[in-house]
Enzyme design. Structure first.
Site, mmCIF file in Angstrom:
data_model
loop_
_atom_site.group_PDB
_atom_site.id
_atom_site.type_symbol
_atom_site.label_atom_id
_atom_site.label_comp_id
_atom_site.label_asym_id
_atom_site.label_seq_id
_atom_site.Cartn_x
_atom_site.Cartn_y
_atom_site.Cartn_z
ATOM 1 N N LYS A 1 -0.502 8.467 2.666
ATOM 2 C CA LYS A 1 -0.891 7.083 2.903
ATOM 3 C C LYS A 1 -1.973 6.968 3.979
ATOM 4 C CE LYS A 1 3.620 5.588 2.891
ATOM 5 N NZ LYS A 1 4.659 4.535 2.939
ATOM 6 N N ARG B 1 14.476 0.174 6.209
ATOM 7 C CA ARG B 1 13.887 -0.534 5.078
ATOM 8 C C ARG B 1 14.940 -1.323 4.315
ATOM 9 N NH1 ARG B 1 9.000 2.446 4.692
ATOM 10 N NH2 ARG B 1 8.213 0.965 3.167
ATOM 11 N N PRO C 1 0.821 -1.211 0.000
ATOM 12 C CA PRO C 1 0.000 0.000 0.000
ATOM 13 C C PRO C 1 0.862 1.271 0.000
ATOM 14 C CG PRO C 1 -0.655 -1.506 1.763
ATOM 15 C CD PRO C 1 0.674 -1.964 1.237
ATOM 16 N N GLU C 2 0.940 1.922 -1.136
ATOM 17 C CA GLU C 2 1.595 3.221 -1.199
ATOM 18 C C GLU C 2 0.518 4.241 -1.547
ATOM 19 O OE1 GLU C 2 5.499 3.325 -2.852
ATOM 20 O OE2 GLU C 2 5.866 1.231 -2.395
ATOM 21 N N ASN D 1 8.304 2.254 -0.323
ATOM 22 C CA ASN D 1 9.573 1.630 -0.688
ATOM 23 C C ASN D 1 9.632 1.217 -2.155
ATOM 24 O OD1 ASN D 1 12.107 1.024 0.220
ATOM 25 N ND2 ASN D 1 11.602 -1.082 0.741
#
Ligand SMILES: [Zn+2]
Length: 273
Positions: A51, A254, A2-3, A173
């Site tokens: 987001k 990340r 989910p971006e 990411n």
């Protein structure tokens, strides 16, 4: 993953399903909202900021002196909202992941594994969102402000700065890795050494905007399975441009993917690695 584009899509799905509807029932399965009952409330609209997902509601006058409320949620890595027809089976995820159910005569919205679920007066939304940088998919998208915020910390790595929602809101990411490949930038390049920050920001916006309205995220132009990214998720596979094995390494909190040839390490500040 989910971006910003996924959250944007989700907001539209909920808007089509519920906007204008009076809720006939609600079921919150998080402790902080366990006693909340939205029966009789009306859904005004569903929208997104970066987001964050915002379901705006109107409370019936006898329930609350404040009319305008917002149900806030964040999908993080694994959350999702689904809209079902009344009577349809809820099949998206296991039932124990359900955090909220909103029922209306025309649709039932089910939120799975949602994070930061909170009900607050709409006037206080900024307490949750005020830190966010310009929203890449917002009507008020402000690329100059995003560049200004990024440039304010020139020693930060570009790979981490793009993920920082205080700089610009909506990039996660996947898009960061892909964006840096397309710009030929190592994720470890200091922001201050990025030659055309405005161009990078503009491409970030185009990548997200191009993926609005569909659920398959692609940066390559192909929607075929295994063909949708240049570097993200492709550890040790050959670069689509030069054949070099794609690298995968931790960057901050990340994991980043990059092509060591197409995205050479920064030369100005070798210590950055
Ligand atoms: Zn390459």
């Amino acid at each position: 993953m989910p971006e910003g584009d996924t959250v944007w899509n989700t907001a539209r799905v909920l808007h089509r399903a519920l906007a204008g509807a009076g809720l006939t029932g609600s079921d919150f399965r998080v402790p902080s909202l366990a006693t909340t009952d939205l029966t009789g409330w009306t859904v005004r609209e569903s929208t997104s900021r970066g987001k964050h997902l915002l379901l705006r509601l109107t409370a019936p006058p006898q329930t609350s002196p404040t009319a305008a409320w917002t149900l806030h949620s964040h999908l993080r890595m694994d959350g999702t909202w689904r809209a079902y027809a009344p009577g349809e089976r809820w099949t998206a995820r296991p039932a124990h992941l359900i955090r909220v159910v909103l029922r209306s005569p025309k649709a039932v919205a089910v939120g799975y594994h949602l994070h930061e679920l909170a009900l607050l007066p709409t006037a206080e939304e900024e307490s949750l969102l005020g830190h966010l940088g310009p929203d890449l998919l917002g009507d008020d998208w402000d690329p100059d402000e995003a560049v200004r915020r990024l440039a304010a910390v020139p020693e930060a790595t570009i790979g981490e700065a793009l993920l920082d929602q205080r700089n610009l809101a909506g990039v996660g990411n996947l898009y960061t890795c892909e964006l840096l490949f397309l710009r030929g930038l190592s994720p470890w390049t200091p922001v201050g050494a990025v030659p055309d920050l405005a161009g990078t920001v503009a491409l970030a916006q185009r990548l997200l905007a191009a993926n609005r309205g569909r659920w398959t995220q692609s940066t390559t132009g192909s929607l075929r399975r295994g063909q949708t990214s240049y570097v993200y998720g492709r550890r040790a596979e050959p670069c689509r441009r030069c054949g070099t094995a794609i690298g995968r390494e931790e960057l901050g909190e990340r994991v980043t993917y990059w092509c060591p040839t197409c995205q050479p390490p920064p030369t100005t500040t070798p210590a950055a690695r």
